[in-house]
Design an enzyme around this catalytic site. Structure first.
Site: not given
Length: 436
Positions: A90, A169, A176, A191, A195
């Protein structure tokens, strides 16, 4: 309705606890995440709590509990029955960050399964799905069965996350974005990790960007975020490593969807810009180490295995890897202002300019132009002559050029010959331990 009579907690009490610097209890966290997902806690209440978290912070136990509560709001995938070990990556987002495109097939070509659930761009940072959707026919939406089949047959899949994965989320992320709380490290960390843990990967490598084009502007903030996420991975039994990487200058020589796909294919063909190749290989080595695979990914780039995996992955999602990519109808060239050395090319300014050309979106509903973006003809450290092309802007709508050029007004710094830019390796640090 008197919420306190029908619910385990009261939202205002939870907000006050964090507003006043207190620690939220596990049951408080479980309740507020679940109640917000169900619509019992209103957007304005969760906005106040998010701001309190931004200002007051959370300790490791709070963040871990918050992350578990977000995971518990939806389904959890499991890839332990695949014939190869699973590992994912990620990135926290940057300008010209096309690394997922060559990385996923490269790691698959070395023997791992890469279940890459990706997103779309918002603001100055690009989205992996937007890039891939510039390939004719390519589809982002896959059901779990199809995703599993591609992982078995090809070894890598890049697709959109289903609606059942961490729905808390999805709702909080949108909130947000419009309440000035995107930068809250506990909320960023939970967050991302909710995931990725719910996705079911066996290991995770994080690319935490640092610099003007990243959410984390300083190494200290990036180190804090990385250590927090490594800790969340460890707490959930998912081995996690983070690399802090430079995002003061755009990655590679292209920013924009089809432009970045074209550059990614160059990397898979054994070429491409050095910074993109270096970061792709660095992340691949970390991913393969977590998967227990000793193959050198540089060999898979050189011998064509990574390219074969790319083409198979694209075809498996109905794309044509050999089709011509879209190109913009209009271009505009930006020239070097003077002779000398290019000392800086600000990533944030280039990202904003690309967004204004049509490569990105201001709201998640906005369309993007597949061919829009920016080609860079020089990077910091290069010797330039006044009047030579520094970058080419691409768009279908030439009225966008003026606003893009405004964003680039202070993006370029040229110094006298003999000057040295403050550039170094793209990988700044490695973080493999939880935040103390």
């Amino acid at each position: 309705m008197d919420q306190s009579r029908t619910e385990g907690f009261d939202a205002v009490d939870v907000i006050r606890t964090k507003r006043d610097g207190g620690t939220l209890s596990g049951p408080q966290i479980d309740w507020v995440v679940d109640a917000y997902t169900r619509g019992v806690v209103a957007d304005e209440q969760m906005s106040a709590l998010a701001m309190a978290i931004l200002l007051r912070g959370m300790d490791r136990d709070e963040i871990a509990r918050w992350t578990r509560a977000m995971i518990a709001s939806g389904e959890r995938m499991d890839f332990t029955d695949l014939p190869r070990p699973s590992v994912d990556k990620h990135s926290t987002g940057g300008v010209g960050d096309k690394i997922t495109l060559p990385l996923a097939p490269l790691v698959a070509a070395c023997g791992a399964a890469v279940p890459q659930l990706s997103g779309r761009g918002l603001g100055h940072t690009g989205g992996t799905l937007d890039k891939l959707e510039s390939i004719p026919g390519w589809q982002a939406a896959l059901d779990n069965d199809r995703m599993r089949q591609i992982l078995t047959d090809v070894g890598a899949v890049i697709c959109a996350a289903g609606t059942g994965l961490a729905p808390a989320d999805r709702k909080l992320y949108a909130l947000r974005d419009v309440t000035g709380t995107v930068e809250a490290i506990p909320l960023i960390a939970s967050s991302i990790m909710s995931k990725k843990i719910a996705e079911g990967t066996g290991g995770l490598v994080l690319d935490v960007k640092v610099g003007s084009g990243a959410f984390m502007k300083t190494v200290e903030d990036a180190r804090t975020l990385a250590g927090t996420m490594v800790g969340l991975g460890a707490d959930a039994g998912v081995p996690t490593v983070a690399l802090l990487t430079d995002m003061s200058t755009p990655l590679g020589l292209t920013v924009g969807n089809a432009l970045e796909v074209r550059e990614s294919v160059e990397v898979l063909a054994g070429g491409g810009p050095a910074d993109v190749v270096d970061l792709t290989l660095a992340l691949a080595r970390e991913m393969l180490a977590l998967a227990g695979i000793t193959t050198d990914p540089a060999d898979a780039l050189a011998d064509g295995r990574a390219m074969d995996a790319w083409k198979a992955m694209v075809r498996a999602q109905d794309g044509d890897p050999d089709a011509a990519l879209p190109t913009a109808r209009e271009t505009h060239t930006v020239l070097a202002p003077a002779d000398g050395v290019l000392l800086a090319l600000d990533a944030y300014a280039v990202g904003v300019a690309s967004w204004r050309l049509g490569a990105g979106r201001a709201r998640k509903e906005d369309p993007v132009q597949a061919g829009a973006g920016i080609e860079l003809h020089a990077k910091p450290g290069a010797t330039v002559q006044g009047g030579q092309p520094l970058m080419t802007l691409h768009t279908d709508t030439p009225e966008r050029f003026a606003r893009a050029l405004e964003a680039l007004e202070d993006a370029v710094t040229v110094g006298p010959e003999g000057s040295r830019p403050a550039t170094g390796d793209v990988v700044l640090e490695r973080v493999d331990r939880p935040l103390a």
